[in-house]
Design an enzyme around this catalytic site. Structure first.
Site, PDB file in Angstrom:
ATOM      1  N   ASN A   1      -2.463  -1.935  -8.417  1.00 52.43           N
ATOM      2  CA  ASN A   1      -0.776  -2.594  -9.344  1.00 52.43           C
ATOM      3  C   ASN A   1       0.057  -3.367  -8.170  1.00 52.43           C
ATOM      4  O   ASN A   1       0.555  -3.678  -7.512  1.00 52.43           O
ATOM      5  CB  ASN A   1       0.501  -1.261  -9.572  1.00 52.43           C
ATOM      6  CG  ASN A   1       0.387  -1.661 -10.335  1.00 52.43           C
ATOM      7  OD1 ASN A   1       1.131  -2.265 -11.468  1.00 52.43           O
ATOM      8  ND2 ASN A   1       1.841  -0.775 -10.509  1.00 52.43           N
TER       9      ASN A   1
ATOM     10  N   HIS B   1       9.281   3.635 -10.861  1.00 54.74           N
ATOM     11  CA  HIS B   1       8.325   4.093 -11.992  1.00 54.74           C
ATOM     12  C   HIS B   1       9.347   5.673 -12.606  1.00 54.74           C
ATOM     13  O   HIS B   1       8.581   5.505 -13.759  1.00 54.74           O
ATOM     14  CB  HIS B   1       7.624   4.978 -10.804  1.00 54.74           C
ATOM     15  CG  HIS B   1       6.442   4.298 -10.400  1.00 54.74           C
ATOM     16  ND1 HIS B   1       6.466   3.558  -9.244  1.00 54.74           N
ATOM     17  CD2 HIS B   1       5.141   3.933 -11.238  1.00 54.74           C
ATOM     18  CE1 HIS B   1       5.132   2.819  -9.088  1.00 54.74           C
ATOM     19  NE2 HIS B   1       4.932   3.396 -10.363  1.00 54.74           N
TER      20      HIS B   1
END
Length: 471
Positions: free
Chosen positions: A327, A360
């Site tokens: 990521n 998240h």
């Protein structure tokens, strides 16, 4: 499964549309067509919940344009992350939870709008430094770039087009306003091998998707929550179950991220000459404007929008190194706007991981997973220093393999918390293996510290003996 099908269909349509989009020559037309398609995707995935994104765009745009630019980035950060928390908590207020893909759209929009506020703040700060240097007859500060001038003259429509352009609107990757603007006004997308770059990624996606489906069928995550799993399976089986569950997670992430990268490569976003030494999220680390020419011989790459390095993630030896390849565009955002800006050097790593966990989601599993890394990394660093740093030959190979196994076990053990999400499920699984990994890591750290102290004491004794012999 329904969300996955919608996700793949929308990404497939975005990839195909890129073949048409990158050939649009009129910049204004290109901006608005990209935005129109982006809004259509958001409406398709989110329906009525699109109002969340429009409201965030409106408020954050007003902050960026009209708020004090010395602190607009902090105000934007507070608002967007505060709203992200509210957005995920609407069920507590009696409202229906937004669809899964709406959550991803909101996550990416949060990074883009907060990142844009930081870019504006940086341009404003530099402009003030230039004014100050002119008063002092100091020419050490470089003049504002064209992009920095554009940032200081942003209007609501500019921010709207950046926020809702179809490229990356669904699942990313994150890219800066500069990268977006360069894709509109610079000619590199017509000089890069967009189709070749896209095909290279598409070739491996069926492999990852197939492995995901196969392993998920054999070792389903839900089985780890069953009474049979705890009562009939051995401790070793339960402990090793984290390996296939994390493998499934990796294959799913690889598939999704590479599809998202394909949207960028097919559209030509993130294409820059290789000589500019492009970096994920950031773009060119060297000025590449001088490389613009009518020649088709410019060798371009898409490192700017490269969000994952699958090969290096899999084959690198250490946990710390693997984190760098995962990521990457989001990591760039976290590094630039949290880690480097956090006032306390002592707590900046923990703060960055906490922001990542908040971004998240609100589930405890994200915090168990992401914030567990600082407890494992010191163990790995200590044993690398003790046994790998100066090792050679067969010993080095053996120690590297042990470190690789430890890396993936750590990822897998932490990763199952990310997948199980809630405290009761996480505690059920960790309890079923007697919290083995955390106890092992704590023990290894104590052992490592004792070995390091013993070696240091031995080294001092040897020095004294050598000094005595010399006398």
């Amino acid at each position: 499964m329904k969300d996955d099908i919608i996700y793949i269909v929308l990404l497939g349509l975005c990839i195909g549309f890129g073949q048409f989009y990158r050939k649009i020559k009129d910049s204004e037309q290109k901006k608005w067509i990209g935005t129109a398609v982006g809004l259509l995707i958001v409406l398709t995935a989110s329906g009525f919940h699109t109002l969340h994104m429009l409201f965030c765009y409106l408020v954050c745009s007003l902050i960026i344009i009209y708020f004090n630019r010395k602190s607009c980035h902090l105000a934007s950060f507070a608002f967007m992350f505060g709203y992200l928390f509210f957005f995920r908590s609407v069920t507590y207020f009696g409202y229906r939870a937004p669809p899964g893909h709406t959550n991803m759209i909101q996550m990416i929009l949060t990074l883009k709008l907060v990142g844009l506020a930081f870019e504006v703040n940086a341009a404003y700060t530099k402009s003030k430094e230039i004014e100050s240097s002119k008063k002092k007859d100091d020419s050490s500060v470089d003049a504002l770039s064209e992009n920095e001038h554009a940032l200081l003259k942003l209007n609501m429509l500019d921010i709207f087009n950046y926020s809702f352009n179809y490229i990356g609107v669904l699942t990313g990757p994150y890219f800066t306003y500069k990268t977006y603007r360069d894709a509109i006004y610079l000619p590199f997308s017509t000089k890069a091998d967009c189709i070749g770059a896209t095909v290279d990624k598409l070739k491996v996606i069926p492999v990852y998707a197939g492995l995901f489906l196969l392993i998920a069928y054999i070792w389903p995550l839900d089985y780890a929550m069953s009474s049979e799993f705890y009562e009939e399976r051995s401790f070793i089986y339960r402990l090793l179950y984290v390996w296939p569950t994390f493998f499934i997670f990796r294959m799913r992430i690889y598939t999704g991220i590479l599809l998202s990268e394909c949207v960028c490569t097919m559209a030509g976003l993130g294409a820059y000459p290789k000589v500019c030494e492009n970096k994920s999220g950031h773009g060119p680390s060297k000025d590449c404007l001088s490389m613009i020419s009518d020649s088709n011989a410019i060798d371009c790459d898409f490192e700017t929008v490269r969000n994952i390095d699958v090969v290096n993630t899999e084959k690198c030896w250490t946990f710390r190194e693997a984190m760098k390849y995962w990521n990457m565009c989001v990591q760039y955002w976290m590094a630039m706007y949290v880690y480097k800006r956090f006032p306390s050097k002592k707590y900046r790593t923990l703060a960055t991981l906490a922001v990542s966990a908040i971004w998240h989601g609100v589930y405890a599993g994200y915090y168990f997973c992401i914030c567990a890394a600082p407890f494992y990394l010191p163990v790995e660093d200590l044993f690398v220093k003790l046994f790998i740093k100066e090792a050679t030959g067969i010993k080095l190979k053996v120690m590297n393999v042990i470190c690789w196994i430890s890396k993936f076990f750590a990822f897998s053990y932490m990763g199952i918390a990310f997948l199980l999400l809630t405290i009761d499920k996480i505690w059920f699984y960790y309890g079923s293996v007697y919290h083995f990994a955390y106890i092992m890591w704590a023990t290894l750290y104590v052992v490592g510290v004792l070995i390091a102290k013993t070696r240091k004491s031995k080294s001092k004794r040897m020095e004294k003996v050598e000094q005595g012999d010399a006398k």
